[in-house]
Each structure stands twice: as structure tokens, then as C-alpha cells.
Design an enzyme around this catalytic site. Structure first.
Site, mmCIF file in Angstrom:
data_model
loop_
_atom_site.group_PDB
_atom_site.id
_atom_site.type_symbol
_atom_site.label_atom_id
_atom_site.label_comp_id
_atom_site.label_asym_id
_atom_site.label_seq_id
_atom_site.Cartn_x
_atom_site.Cartn_y
_atom_site.Cartn_z
ATOM 1 N N CYS A 2 -57.885 65.432 -18.495
ATOM 2 C CA CYS A 2 -58.931 65.538 -19.503
ATOM 3 C C CYS A 2 -59.515 66.943 -19.540
ATOM 4 O O CYS A 2 -59.465 67.675 -18.556
ATOM 5 C CB CYS A 2 -60.053 64.566 -19.187
ATOM 6 S SG CYS A 2 -59.493 62.875 -19.002
ATOM 7 N N ARG A 27 -53.363 71.128 -21.787
ATOM 8 C CA ARG A 27 -53.459 70.256 -20.620
ATOM 9 C C ARG A 27 -52.894 68.866 -20.894
ATOM 10 O O ARG A 27 -52.683 68.086 -19.959
ATOM 11 C CB ARG A 27 -54.925 70.104 -20.194
ATOM 12 C CG ARG A 27 -55.562 71.390 -19.720
ATOM 13 C CD ARG A 27 -57.070 71.329 -19.802
ATOM 14 N NE ARG A 27 -57.657 70.431 -18.850
ATOM 15 C CZ ARG A 27 -58.208 70.811 -17.692
ATOM 16 N NH1 ARG A 27 -58.213 72.075 -17.356
ATOM 17 N NH2 ARG A 27 -58.740 69.940 -16.882
ATOM 18 N N TRP A 79 -57.153 62.220 -21.354
ATOM 19 C CA TRP A 79 -55.810 61.826 -20.923
ATOM 20 C C TRP A 79 -56.005 60.533 -20.159
ATOM 21 O O TRP A 79 -56.561 60.527 -19.058
ATOM 22 C CB TRP A 79 -55.211 62.918 -20.039
ATOM 23 C CG TRP A 79 -53.732 62.850 -19.966
ATOM 24 C CD1 TRP A 79 -52.846 63.194 -20.942
ATOM 25 C CD2 TRP A 79 -52.942 62.422 -18.856
ATOM 26 N NE1 TRP A 79 -51.569 63.004 -20.504
ATOM 27 C CE2 TRP A 79 -51.593 62.530 -19.246
ATOM 28 C CE3 TRP A 79 -53.245 61.958 -17.586
ATOM 29 C CZ2 TRP A 79 -50.549 62.184 -18.390
ATOM 30 C CZ3 TRP A 79 -52.203 61.618 -16.749
ATOM 31 C CH2 TRP A 79 -50.877 61.730 -17.151
ATOM 32 N N ASN A 105 -64.592 63.967 -16.595
ATOM 33 C CA ASN A 105 -63.244 64.068 -16.016
ATOM 34 C C ASN A 105 -63.304 63.477 -14.623
ATOM 35 O O ASN A 105 -64.293 63.683 -13.929
ATOM 36 C CB ASN A 105 -62.814 65.527 -15.833
ATOM 37 C CG ASN A 105 -62.485 66.194 -17.134
ATOM 38 O OD1 ASN A 105 -62.513 65.559 -18.169
ATOM 39 N ND2 ASN A 105 -62.200 67.470 -17.070
ATOM 40 N N GLY A 106 -62.228 62.839 -14.181
ATOM 41 C CA GLY A 106 -62.213 62.307 -12.823
ATOM 42 C C GLY A 106 -62.134 60.795 -12.839
ATOM 43 O O GLY A 106 -61.861 60.183 -13.882
ATOM 44 N N GLU A 486 -32.537 66.405 -5.070
ATOM 45 C CA GLU A 486 -33.647 66.906 -5.886
ATOM 46 C C GLU A 486 -33.761 68.433 -5.774
ATOM 47 O O GLU A 486 -34.015 69.121 -6.772
ATOM 48 C CB GLU A 486 -34.953 66.210 -5.462
ATOM 49 C CG GLU A 486 -36.209 66.681 -6.169
ATOM 50 C CD GLU A 486 -36.194 66.509 -7.684
ATOM 51 O OE1 GLU A 486 -35.303 65.839 -8.226
ATOM 52 O OE2 GLU A 486 -37.076 67.088 -8.340
ATOM 53 N N LYS A 490 -33.493 70.930 -8.956
ATOM 54 C CA LYS A 490 -34.511 71.932 -9.318
ATOM 55 C C LYS A 490 -33.859 73.300 -9.480
ATOM 56 O O LYS A 490 -34.129 74.016 -10.431
ATOM 57 C CB LYS A 490 -35.609 72.042 -8.240
ATOM 58 C CG LYS A 490 -36.603 70.939 -8.171
ATOM 59 C CD LYS A 490 -37.573 70.861 -9.321
ATOM 60 C CE LYS A 490 -37.060 70.023 -10.434
ATOM 61 N NZ LYS A 490 -37.238 68.621 -10.425
ATOM 62 N N GLU A 493 -31.552 73.517 -12.706
ATOM 63 C CA GLU A 493 -32.154 73.433 -14.041
ATOM 64 C C GLU A 493 -32.984 74.665 -14.404
ATOM 65 O O GLU A 493 -33.063 75.021 -15.572
ATOM 66 C CB GLU A 493 -32.959 72.142 -14.221
ATOM 67 C CG GLU A 493 -34.208 72.027 -13.420
ATOM 68 C CD GLU A 493 -34.896 70.676 -13.600
ATOM 69 O OE1 GLU A 493 -34.882 70.139 -14.711
ATOM 70 O OE2 GLU A 493 -35.474 70.175 -12.616
ATOM 71 N N HIS A 509 -15.339 65.433 3.142
ATOM 72 C CA HIS A 509 -14.422 64.580 2.368
ATOM 73 C C HIS A 509 -14.043 65.251 1.054
ATOM 74 O O HIS A 509 -13.604 64.584 0.120
ATOM 75 C CB HIS A 509 -15.071 63.217 2.125
ATOM 76 C CG HIS A 509 -15.322 62.467 3.393
ATOM 77 N ND1 HIS A 509 -14.313 61.893 4.129
ATOM 78 C CD2 HIS A 509 -16.465 62.255 4.096
ATOM 79 C CE1 HIS A 509 -14.823 61.326 5.214
ATOM 80 N NE2 HIS A 509 -16.134 61.549 5.217
ATOM 81 N N LYS A 608 -38.753 68.025 -22.094
ATOM 82 C CA LYS A 608 -39.609 67.362 -21.101
ATOM 83 C C LYS A 608 -39.427 65.857 -21.143
ATOM 84 O O LYS A 608 -39.443 65.189 -20.129
ATOM 85 C CB LYS A 608 -41.076 67.739 -21.373
ATOM 86 C CG LYS A 608 -42.048 67.191 -20.359
ATOM 87 C CD LYS A 608 -41.884 67.860 -19.005
ATOM 88 C CE LYS A 608 -42.674 67.183 -17.902
ATOM 89 N NZ LYS A 608 -42.082 67.397 -16.575
HETATM 90 C C1 F6R Z 1 -36.000 67.202 -13.853
HETATM 91 C C2 F6R Z 1 -36.640 66.282 -14.781
HETATM 92 C C3 F6R Z 1 -35.827 65.200 -15.365
HETATM 93 C C4 F6R Z 1 -36.668 63.906 -15.511
HETATM 94 C C5 F6R Z 1 -35.866 62.844 -16.267
HETATM 95 C C6 F6R Z 1 -36.619 61.533 -16.315
HETATM 96 O O1 F6R Z 1 -36.890 68.150 -13.347
HETATM 97 O O2 F6R Z 1 -37.803 66.412 -15.079
HETATM 98 O O3 F6R Z 1 -34.686 64.941 -14.626
HETATM 99 O O4 F6R Z 1 -37.002 63.459 -14.237
HETATM 100 O O5 F6R Z 1 -35.597 63.286 -17.564
HETATM 101 O O6 F6R Z 1 -37.841 61.690 -16.923
HETATM 102 P P1 F6R Z 1 -38.978 60.616 -16.758
HETATM 103 O O7 F6R Z 1 -39.404 60.614 -15.322
HETATM 104 O O8 F6R Z 1 -40.055 61.059 -17.674
HETATM 105 O O9 F6R Z 1 -38.398 59.291 -17.143
#
Ligand code: F6R
Length: 613
Positions: A2, A27, A79, A105-106, A486, A490, A493, A509, A608
Site C-alpha cells: 500500500c 509499488r 494492495w 499500511n501494515g 533456483e 536466477k 534469466e 550420469h 512477470k
Molecule cells: C522466475 C519467475 C518465474 C515464475 C513463474 C510462476 O524468476 O519468476 O519462473 O516463478 O512464471 O509464476 P507465479 O509464481 O506467479 O505462478
């Protein structure tokens, strides 16, 4: 997260408030509203949607004389956390008299108890929010002095807040207070502005005061009188902010991703807040809406997710098997509905999704529901499609994630999965004593992450040595295996380096054929149970001339002897170790990408929220 803006001064408040809200849009939010005080009248406008929708309503509904005449007001972008994104739940909220208004907020943790007490005194509530309860409490205690009423009310509150409160009876001053949620006061010429971050202020002044926890301040056009909850004046430094608007939105960080990496201790505190019960050795996850008996009756778990959320699910498998004795399968959501997924009567399906909108995860949820499964959601975005369609689950409370590469959502997902495993485990065979120990371990998580963040410079140095490579392997064992996946995700990507996460034992293997002095390896050697075997795997890599960076536990000097470079992580329990470890890998990926000059917050080809198959 928020956003708050408040204004008191010599010009029209409306434009300052709307301009400030636009600055806070980055935000993330789902609804917006504002309250203006003019004369002894309070006017409120709020609704779902964007700030420009609010602006249009302001222009359509309020005449120019009033719009320009109001010299004080508060505004908010919400939010959703408690209650879905609706006009009723949007801020500002008012007290029972309609003369006081507040933006918040909070999270007010004890809002249910407070609401019950207030209802007994005849208060009626228009929203589902915790915030409305607080302004009603302030209203209940208001005897003509807003500062006194706010201070008195906050003494009854458990939780976090950044608030701005106005009263139609006191048109020249507002009261603001903070605990846990940031608030900044901007000191202009004959005007004072308050906001949740400086980006909403710097168009007007660069002289600011950052409030501390438990500060309560009276703002007038002439400045701020800051006190503590016991009415004792406190002095706060006036700082000069030199950031431009872009830097201000990122809290002074170069990228949202870095900001979000550094936000993790706070995000995790929000995830854990009010959810650990040490005395009973369990977690309180009321959104699951399942009785201990129902949880004890579950026979199998199926986790569906994509990408980073899938990797979180793989760590979750270790948690559920270890703490709850529950067979757990982790499924790529994209595959789920194209097979014949077997659902038995006592199965529970857990859908993990930061956005709550990922098309494949949503389709898996629908498939599982159609087959009669009990489905729970583990989402960050309140009111998202997956959260609504599952109807039960656990919210992360990580705050909005803006950087495309998921960071804080992942660590908060792990914290929630660990709490779920604890809760289900306690309904089955986990002892109260072991449960209490695990609660204590979970409580340490934010501090563990802080200690990794302090090693940022060490990680920058290692990143500098490997920023030019073309390939990278990430190896782990046990629950460090999904952390290796993971870490590789990171790196690939955001830096475009080809990176592979592998179980350390799988290397020989096949993929070991790729190793040579140009292909470095990140070895996660800090899982103490698998440590000796990791040392052997590292030696296999070194024998092929591959340079090895070891992620090792602080003080484990003998492990450091086997590797070319070291990233230290704090000593901690096996269950919590994935969280500080992945934070170190997030920083590593970030710094490699930065050194390579990559567009970190918007990597090529990535979105995203992936709402197509
Ligand atoms: C990687 C990343 C993606 C998401 C994936 C699922 O950094 O952000 O691999 O994790 O697209 O997204 P959500 O969690 O929103 O279902």
C-alpha cells in the site's frame, strides 16, 4: 504494497495527493482513494482500479471550488491483504461518526478481538479490513484531540502500521504514526507532506524526516511535532534527499530486483507475523480452513506450480515428508491436465503461485477441482484468480514483487511451506516439543537472511570473477537440490549465462562430460547431512579442471579447502538453510547480470505474469 500520501499546507491538496499517488503506482495496488478536509467537512472518494480512474471521479464529482479549496487531505493506494479488492475495503476508512478518516499500511494483528469489543459498544463496520477497526478505535477514544486519541488507540494495537489520520473538527492538522511500516515527512515552504516513500515527496521538497517506530507526529503547514506514544517529544534528524524519481521508487537501489532481495527480512517478518505458536509448537494458518482432524486425515499431497514456484514446491516436498510423514508429489503445472492425474479421496493439492494468475497453474487447479480434490492456494496477490478459485489457502504477505525475477516471493513461499508442514505434522505425529523447536528455528529466518545480505561485498567479489563465463552448473543434494535449480534459474534469466541446476549425484550420469576449465560449478556444501558427499562431488569436478565456488557454512574451513571461491552462509538448521542459501544465490546472479550490463528488471523475452499456456 500500500502507498500513503498526506498533505497539509497553503495550496490545493487534491493535486498534490493525486500526483503523489501516481508516484507510488510502481509499488502495485488494486484500489485507490482520498479524503479531503474543507472547513469542517470531510469528503471521501474511493474505488477499485487505477489512480487515473480516481482522478476522473474527483474531476467529475467534485467542483473546482472545492477541489482547489481543500488545504488538507490523505490518500492511499491499497494492495489487498485483509479482504478482497473492493470499493468498501479501499482506504480511507472512517470512524463511526464519519468525522475522522484514516489511511493505513501494515497489518493489525489483533483486529478480530478489537472488532468484537467495538461491536459490543455498537460500532458497525462497512469493510472486511483490519484498518477500519483501528479508525473506529480512534473514534471511540476521540474527545476533541486527535493526537491523544491516536496515541491512546495505538497502545491497544498489536501489529504494524503507518497511518495518517484527519479529523473534520481539526482542519489544520493531521496525525501520523508508524510502527513497522515506513513513513517519511517532507518539510516544504508553508506545507508538509507525508508519504510511505520519498518518491511521492521529492517533487515538492527534498528536506525529509524518516519516522522511527512508535513515533506519533502532528503535522501542520509549519512542520512536524514528533512525539512518542507517551507524549514525550523526540528529535529526528532532517535529511536532504538527492535521489532522482527513478532512484526514489527503488528506495535508492539500482534495480527493483536488488531492492526486493534486500527487502526479504521484512517480507519474511510479514509472512511469519502472528502465525507461530511456540507454546503449542505449531503454526496458525486460519486461511486453510481445515480442522486438525481434516489435516490429520490427508494421505497424499500434490504440489502444482511453475518456474520459481515449482522450485519452492520441491523444497516443500522435503518439509512435508520430514515433518508430516506425508507422501508428496511435485508436478509441473503445465503437464498436469495433459495426463491422467490420479486423485484419491484423501489427497490435497497445493497450488503455488506468486501472481495467482499463471495460466498453467490455474488450469491444474481447475483440473484437480474437477476431479474432486481438496485444493489450497499459496499465493502472494490477494484476490488473484487462483486465490479466489481455490477459496482457501495461505497468503504470502511478501508485498508486491516488481522485478521480473522472483526473489522475495520464493523465500516467503518456503517459509509458508515450512509452517504448513509444521501445522500438518503437529496434527499427525510431530511432538509438541519438536514443534516448538521448529517454531524457534523459523523465527530466526529474517535474521539469517540479514546476515547473508551483510556479505553482499563478498558475493560481489566472487561474481566479478565469474561474470564472463558462458556456462555454469549449480549442484546440491537433499533440499539444496531444488535450491540449486533456483540458483541456476536466477542466473540464466537475468544474466543470459547458460546455467544448469543438477542433483550433485546425477552429474556423473551425463553432464560431467561438459565440465572443463571454462565451465564453473556452484556447489551447495552447506547442507550438513550431505556435506561429505558434496565434498566428493566437488573433487570430481575439480578433477575435470572445473573451477568450483562453494557455498559453505560460516566456520566450515575444511570445506573451503576444496574449492576455488567461497560464499559463506550462516550456520542454521537443515530446515531453514534453503532460505539464506538462495538469498546468496540471488545476489550472485544479480551481480553477475549487473556486471554484464543486462536489463535486470525486464530480462528479454520474460513477463512477470505468464497468463498464456
Ligand atoms: C522466475 C519467475 C518465474 C515464475 C513463474 C510462476 O524468476 O519468476 O519462473 O516463478 O512464471 O509464476 P507465479 O509464481 O506467479 O505462478
Amino acid at each position: 504494497m500500500c502507498g500513503i500520501v498526506g498533505y497539509v499546507g497553503g495550496r490545493g491538496a487534491t493535486d498534490v495527493l493525486l500526483g503523489g499517488l501516481k508516484r507510488l503506482e510502481y509499488r502495485g495496488y488494486d484500489s485507490a482513494g482520498l479524503a479531503l478536509v474543507e472547513g469542517q467537512k470531510l469528503h471521501i472518494l474511493k474505488g477499485t482500479g487505477k489512480v487515473r480512474d480516481l482522478e476522473q471521479s474527483v474531476y467529475a464529482q467534485w467542483d473546482a471550488g472545492f477541489r482547489d479549496g481543500a488545504r488538507m487531505g490523505i490518500a492511499h493506494t491499497r494492495w489487498a491483504t485483509h479482504g478482497s479488492p473492493t470499493a468498501e475495503n479501499a482506504h480511507p476508512h472512517t470512524d463511526q461518526t464519519g468525522h475522522l478518516a484514516m489511511v493505513h499500511n501494515g497489518i493489525i494483528e489483533n483486529y478480530v478481538a478489537l472488532r468484537t469489543q467495538l461491536k459490543a459498544k455498537g460500532h458497525m463496520f462497512a469493510s472486511q479490513t483490519d484498518s477500519e477497526v483501528l479508525i473506529h478505535l480512534i473514534g471511540e477514544l476521540y474527545k476533541g484531540n486527535l493526537f491523544e486519541a491516536v496515541s491512546a488507540a495505538l497502545k491497544h494495537v498489536e501489529g504494524t502500521y503507518g497511518i495518517a489520520v484527519v479529523s473534520a473538527n481539526e482542519p489544520d492538522q493531521m496525525v501520523v504514526a508508524r510502527k513497522g511500516s515506513p513513513l517519511v515527512i517532507g518539510l516544504g515552504e508553508n506545507e508538509t507532506i507525508v508519504a510511505s516513500d520519498v518518491s511521492a515527496i521529492i517533487a515538492h521538497t527534498r528536506q525529509v524526516i524518516f519516522l522511527d517506530d512508535d513515533d506519533v507526529a502532528v503535522l501542520t503547514a509549519q512542520g512536524a511535532d514528533i512525539r512518542n506514544l507517551h507524549n514525550i517529544p523526540v528529535s529526528r534528524e532532517v535529511a536532504q534527499v538527492d535521489w532522482d524519481v527513478g532512484a526514489a521508487e527503488k528506495g535508492g537501489f539500482e534495480h527493483f530486483m536488488l531492492k526486493e532481495i534486500f527487502e526479504q527480512p521484512e517480507a519474511l517478518e510479514n509472512t511469519l507475523r502472528g502465525r507461530l505458536d511456540e507454546a503449542m509448537g505449531t503454526a496458525i494458518l486460519s486461511g486453510l480452513s481445515l480442522s486438525p482432524r481434516e489435516l490429520a486425515g490427508i494421505r497424499r499431497l500434490v504440489i502444482v506450480a511453475c518456474g520459481t514456484s515449482l522450485n519452492a514446491g520441491m523444497v516443500g516436498k522435503y518439509y512435508f515428508e520430514e515433518l508430516a510423514d506425508l507422501p508428496t508429489e511435485v508436478e509441473q503445472a503445465a503437464e498436469y491436465r495433459y495426463r491422467n492425474p490420479i486423485i484419491q479421496p484423501d489427497d490435497m493439492v497445493i497450488a503455488i503461485s506468486q501472481s495467482g494468475e499463471t495460466a498453467d497453474t490455474l488450469a491444474a487447479v481447475r483440473e484437480a477441482k474437477q476431479r474432486g480434490a481438496l485444493v489450497v492456494g499459496l499465493c502472494n496477490v490477494v484476490g488473484s484468480t487462483i486465490a479466489r478459485e481455490t477459496g482457501r489457502g495461505v497468503y504470502l504477505h511478501a508485498g508486491p514483487e516488481i522485478g521480473v525475477a522472483s526473489t522475495k516471493a520464493f523465500t516467503c513461499q518456503l517459509a509458508v511451506l515450512l509452517m504448513m508442514a509444521l501445522k500438518i505434522g503437529r496434527c499427525r505425529r510431530l511432538s509438541r516439543q519438536r514443534g516448538s523447536e521448529i517454531c524457534e528455528e523459523i523465527r530466526q529466518i529474517p535474521a539469517l537472511v540479514r546476515s547473508v545480505l551483510k556479505r553482499n561485498d563478498e558475493i560481489i567479489a566472487v561474481a566479478g570473477e565469474y561474470a564472463k563465463v558462458r556456462d555454469f552448473f549449480f549442484l546440491g543434494r537433499g533440499c539444496m537440490y531444488p535450491v540449486a535449480l533456483e540458483g541456476a534459474l536466477k542466473l540464466k534469466e537475468i544474466s543470459y549465462i547458460h546455467a544448469e541446476g543438477y542433483h550433485a549425484a546425477e552429474l556423473k550420469h551425463g553432464p560431467i562430460a561438459l565440465l572443463d576449465d571454462q565451465v564453473p560449478v556452484m556447489a551447495l556444501m552447506n547442507d550438513l547431512a550431505g556435506r561429505e558427499k558434496m565434498v566428493s562431488n566437488v573433487q570430481e569436478c575439480r578433477a575435470r579442471n572445473a573451477p568450483v565456488v562453494g557455498v559453505i557454512t560460516e566456520g566450515d574451513d575444511s570445506a573451503a579447502q576444496h574449492v576455488n571461491g567461497v560464499i559463506h552462509v550462516p550456520r542454521c538448521s537443515r530446515l531453514t538453510a534453503p532460505i539464506p542459501t538462495v538469498v546468496a544465490l540471488q545476489l550472485f546472479a544479480y551481480h553477475v547480470a549487473r556486471i554484464r550490463g543486462c536489463p535486470i528488471d525486464q530480462p528479454r523475452n520474460l513477463a512477470k505474469s505468464v497468463t498464456v499456456e
